[in-house]
Design a protein around this motif. Sequence first.
Motif, mmCIF file in Angstrom:
data_model
loop_
_atom_site.group_PDB
_atom_site.id
_atom_site.type_symbol
_atom_site.label_atom_id
_atom_site.label_comp_id
_atom_site.label_asym_id
_atom_site.label_seq_id
_atom_site.Cartn_x
_atom_site.Cartn_y
_atom_site.Cartn_z
ATOM 1 N N ILE A 52 0.880 -1.175 -0.115
ATOM 2 C CA ILE A 52 -0.012 -0.148 -0.046
ATOM 3 C C ILE A 52 0.795 1.383 -0.017
ATOM 4 N N ASP A 53 0.630 2.159 -0.940
ATOM 5 C CA ASP A 53 1.668 3.431 -0.969
ATOM 6 C C ASP A 53 1.280 4.526 -0.024
ATOM 7 N N MET A 54 2.362 5.011 0.250
ATOM 8 C CA MET A 54 2.504 5.872 1.598
ATOM 9 C C MET A 54 2.610 7.150 1.120
ATOM 10 N N ASP A 55 2.462 7.558 -0.225
ATOM 11 C CA ASP A 55 2.756 8.974 -0.686
ATOM 12 C C ASP A 55 1.777 9.857 -0.006
ATOM 13 N N ALA A 56 0.284 9.869 0.077
ATOM 14 C CA ALA A 56 -0.545 10.808 0.613
ATOM 15 C C ALA A 56 -0.305 10.622 2.285
ATOM 16 N N LEU A 57 -0.152 9.589 3.010
ATOM 17 C CA LEU A 57 0.240 9.795 4.194
ATOM 18 C C LEU A 57 1.370 10.267 4.457
ATOM 19 N N SER A 58 2.543 10.416 3.778
ATOM 20 C CA SER A 58 3.671 11.038 4.067
ATOM 21 C C SER A 58 3.482 12.322 4.093
ATOM 22 N N VAL A 59 2.523 13.039 3.012
ATOM 23 C CA VAL A 59 2.084 14.294 2.936
ATOM 24 C C VAL A 59 1.359 14.735 4.342
ATOM 25 N N ALA A 60 0.516 13.920 4.662
ATOM 26 C CA ALA A 60 -0.173 14.574 5.615
ATOM 27 C C ALA A 60 0.637 14.422 6.931
ATOM 28 N N LEU A 61 1.405 13.498 7.118
ATOM 29 C CA LEU A 61 2.373 13.500 8.421
ATOM 30 C C LEU A 61 3.342 14.685 8.314
ATOM 31 N N GLU A 62 3.888 15.270 7.239
ATOM 32 C CA GLU A 62 4.599 16.289 6.852
ATOM 33 C C GLU A 62 3.646 17.778 7.184
ATOM 34 N N ARG A 63 2.457 17.798 7.045
ATOM 35 C CA ARG A 63 1.777 18.805 7.376
ATOM 36 C C ARG A 63 1.349 18.842 8.661
ATOM 37 N N GLN A 64 1.565 17.857 9.240
ATOM 38 C CA GLN A 64 1.176 17.808 10.882
ATOM 39 C C GLN A 64 2.777 18.259 11.482
ATOM 40 N N GLY A 65 3.716 18.480 10.793
ATOM 41 C CA GLY A 65 4.984 19.038 11.349
ATOM 42 C C GLY A 65 5.841 17.681 11.694
ATOM 43 N N ARG A 66 5.795 16.582 11.280
ATOM 44 C CA ARG A 66 6.433 15.538 11.778
ATOM 45 C C ARG A 66 7.643 15.330 10.647
ATOM 46 N N THR A 67 8.800 14.972 11.052
ATOM 47 C CA THR A 67 10.062 14.686 10.442
ATOM 48 C C THR A 67 9.759 13.249 9.698
ATOM 49 N N LEU A 68 10.117 13.233 8.459
ATOM 50 C CA LEU A 68 10.056 11.757 7.777
ATOM 51 C C LEU A 68 11.507 11.242 7.777
ATOM 52 N N CYS A 69 11.492 9.870 7.702
ATOM 53 C CA CYS A 69 12.710 8.992 7.338
ATOM 54 C C CYS A 69 12.299 7.997 6.637
ATOM 55 N N LEU A 70 13.452 7.395 6.056
ATOM 56 C CA LEU A 70 13.347 6.056 5.239
ATOM 57 C C LEU A 70 14.222 5.039 5.572
ATOM 58 N N PRO A 71 13.913 3.747 5.539
ATOM 59 C CA PRO A 71 14.825 2.766 5.899
ATOM 60 C C PRO A 71 15.706 2.605 4.759
ATOM 61 N N VAL A 72 17.292 2.224 5.189
ATOM 62 C CA VAL A 72 18.115 2.016 4.099
ATOM 63 C C VAL A 72 18.776 0.600 4.620
ATOM 64 N N VAL A 73 19.007 -0.311 3.700
ATOM 65 C CA VAL A 73 19.598 -1.456 4.165
ATOM 66 C C VAL A 73 21.371 -1.115 3.711
ATOM 67 N N ILE A 74 22.096 -1.290 4.519
ATOM 68 C CA ILE A 74 23.657 -1.075 4.331
ATOM 69 C C ILE A 74 24.081 -2.473 4.294
ATOM 70 N N GLN A 75 23.945 -3.134 5.170
ATOM 71 C CA GLN A 75 24.297 -4.731 5.247
ATOM 72 C C GLN A 75 23.183 -5.838 5.343
ATOM 73 N N THR A 76 23.015 -6.621 4.356
ATOM 74 C CA THR A 76 22.090 -7.462 4.531
ATOM 75 C C THR A 76 21.692 -8.325 5.576
ATOM 76 N N ASP A 77 22.750 -8.398 6.797
ATOM 77 C CA ASP A 77 22.223 -9.340 7.780
ATOM 78 C C ASP A 77 22.354 -8.589 8.881
ATOM 79 N N GLU A 78 21.938 -7.106 8.757
ATOM 80 C CA GLU A 78 22.217 -6.180 10.107
ATOM 81 C C GLU A 78 20.825 -5.496 10.100
#
Length: 181
Positions: A52-78
């Motif tokens: 399920i797409d997060m675009d509309a929810l992400s914008v709504a969270l930003e409108r609330q003044g919340r900071t967003l972040c995204l997960p990043v895989v650096i090492q596949t076993d960590e």
Amino acid sequence: MIDKGQLRATMRARRKRLAGLDPMAASRLADHVEALPPGDPVAVYRAIGSEIDMDALSVALERQGRTLCLPVVIQTDEAMIFRRWASGEPLEPDAIGVPAPLPLAEVVSPALILTPLLAFDAVGGRLGQGGGYYDRTFAALPATLRVGVAYTGQQVETLSLEIHDVRLHGVLTEAGYMAVP
């Protein structure tokens, strides 16, 4: 008893069908932004396939003044790390090819993680894709609130969890937010 591999295949097909039946479901997630637990920054995700797409929810969270972040895989076993991100900022593939913020983005520790899933139950059980990325991350960040994001039709009666499976604190669907008791 159905094995996890078979259940994942069944639930992938169900999620794909649900996505096709209600293409506007993702936009209704934003209608329930006020019901989400407090916390900042909020980890969102970039939908892959029938997630399920997060675009509309992400914008709504930003409108609330919340900071967003995204997960990043650096090492596949960590555990994953999280980089600050705002809607519309450029992304590049991480170690497993998932769109992620550029390496110059600030690394942050989310207070709330919104996670995709294949299935969930009423007591916080979550069936993920099977790579263990979120479970390793949840274990590394035990104080972080964990909320699954899914279509209502992805709920199942019960999930058989293993020792490494970490329960959710709640689930957000197009129908609303459900806190887990």
